[in-house]
Design an enzyme around this catalytic site. Structure first.
Site, PDB file in Angstrom:
ATOM      1  N   ARG A  79       0.836  -1.209   0.000  1.00 53.57           N
ATOM      2  CA  ARG A  79       0.000   0.000   0.000  1.00 53.57           C
ATOM      3  C   ARG A  79       0.865   1.252   0.000  1.00 53.57           C
ATOM      4  O   ARG A  79       0.508   2.267  -0.620  1.00 53.57           O
ATOM      5  CB  ARG A  79      -0.954  -0.011   1.189  1.00 53.57           C
ATOM      6  N   LYS A 176      -2.486   7.207   1.550  1.00 58.18           N
ATOM      7  CA  LYS A 176      -2.244   7.306   2.992  1.00 58.18           C
ATOM      8  C   LYS A 176      -1.148   8.355   3.189  1.00 58.18           C
ATOM      9  O   LYS A 176       0.029   8.042   3.397  1.00 58.18           O
ATOM     10  CB  LYS A 176      -1.844   5.955   3.579  1.00 58.18           C
ATOM     11  N   GLU A 209     -15.421   6.269   6.345  1.00 53.91           N
ATOM     12  CA  GLU A 209     -14.447   5.629   7.219  1.00 53.91           C
ATOM     13  C   GLU A 209     -14.263   6.451   8.481  1.00 53.91           C
ATOM     14  O   GLU A 209     -14.726   7.588   8.571  1.00 53.91           O
ATOM     15  CB  GLU A 209     -13.106   5.485   6.488  1.00 53.91           C
TER      16      GLU A 209
END
Length: 325
Positions: A79, A176, A209
């Site tokens: 990721r 992220k 989220e």
């Protein structure tokens, strides 16, 4: 008003004497800027002109070490690579080199259970928004104590509220990055409301989220539904649980496990709501926006998911064991 100008030696003396209560959780830090690993919390710093600091121009991953074993590191580094590509930030080291640095820093921390944050920044150089001011990208790894929620949270459940903080745009939601202002505001929102978590709501009324967590629901038809990942970060914990849940679908214990559009009302009517995160694994929501969820106590699917994750942590082949000093 008179403000002293401090000498280099005075600053170093101040740092060596600096002790804060939160320092007890800081175990070790690798800094490519320093060129090694340090274990004194007072020295765990990043240059103020690093674009990660004044622009949020950097990416990161957080993973954990349990009983000297690192869980899911390959998933997190994969990721990280996706985040790097999306943010046009070339990683300065290979995946194998990043693994080695993380494991060496964990070993220096000398704690069997820890939380690890691996950050890659655009680097120091200039104070504008221009990324080309930075001559070299930097890597920082911070290892801290793994602080889990009290056992009562696992046994009795947690409270969740709908957030009023605007959800991130799809492009940014899937990176992220170190720009976590919306996430920090959501966390403040939940703390101020006396709740454990907040969940974002998009402009169509669908769940998003949490500040650092994913959410899923178990419907009364025994469907395991999670918000579509194109508008939220694809969490490593929730995606692993979706994989582990497939045998439950095959056996009929669950009727389905998939991404879906989930409205707030749909969630209010769910049999179970579950939060997923790297640090705590899974937690059961028993109160959402002041409404009781299901029977008002952690449900059976939550308990199964928790056991599946614990077993996966104990047995997963992707684990890498650091060499203890």
């Amino acid at each position: 008003m008179s403000i002293r100008r401090l000498s280099f030696d005075e600053v170093i003396d101040r740092l060596l004497l600096l002790k804060e209560p939160f320092h007890k959780d800081y175990l070790a830090m690798y800094s490519s800027w320093y060129g090694g690993i340090i274990t004194d919390p007072a020295l765990m710093m990043v240059p103020v002109d690093d674009h990660m600091v004044h622009r949020g121009d950097g990416i990161f991953e957080a993973f954990k070490c349990v009983n000297w074993k690192v869980y899911g590191l390959h998933r997190h580094l994969a990721r990280l690579e996706r985040s790097a590509k999306a943010s046009m930030l070339d990683l300065p080291l290979s995946r194998i080199q990043l693994e080695e640095i993380a494991l060496c820093t964990i070993a220096a921390a000398n704690e069997p259970d820890s939380l690890v944050k691996l950050l890659v920044s655009r680097g120091p150089g200039g104070l504008s928004a221009n990324p080309y001011e930075c001559p070299a990208r930097q890597v920082y790894v911070i290892v801290s104590r793994l602080n889990l929620p009290p056992e009562g949270k696992y046994r009795e459940g947690v409270k969740l509220i709908s957030s009023k903080v605007p959800i991130k745009q799809e492009y940014l939601a899937n990176i992220k990055s170190c720009n976590y202002l919306p996430n920090a505001l959501m966390k403040k929102e939940s703390e101020d409301a006396g709740a454990d978590f907040a969940v974002s709501i998009d402009d169509r009324g669908f769940l998003g989220e949490g500040p650092t967590e994913n959410i899923g629901i178990i419907t009364k038809k025994r469907e395991f539904l999670v918000p579509r990942f194109h508008r939220v970060l694809r969490g490593t914990t929730i995606t692993r649980v979706m994989e582990l849940a497939q045998p439950m679908v095959a056996s009929g214990e669950l009727s389905d496990a998939r991404e879906a559009d989930i409205t707030v009302e749909h969630a209010h009517q769910a049999a179970e709501i579950i939060m997923f995160g790297t640090t705590f694994d899974v937690l059961s929501v028993v109160d959402f926006d002041g409404r009781q969820v299901g029977e008002g106590k952690p449900g059976p699917i939550y308990r199964v998911f928790r056991e599946l994750l614990h077993r996966d942590i104990r047995e997963c082949r992707e684990m890498l064991t650091p060499v203890k000093e």
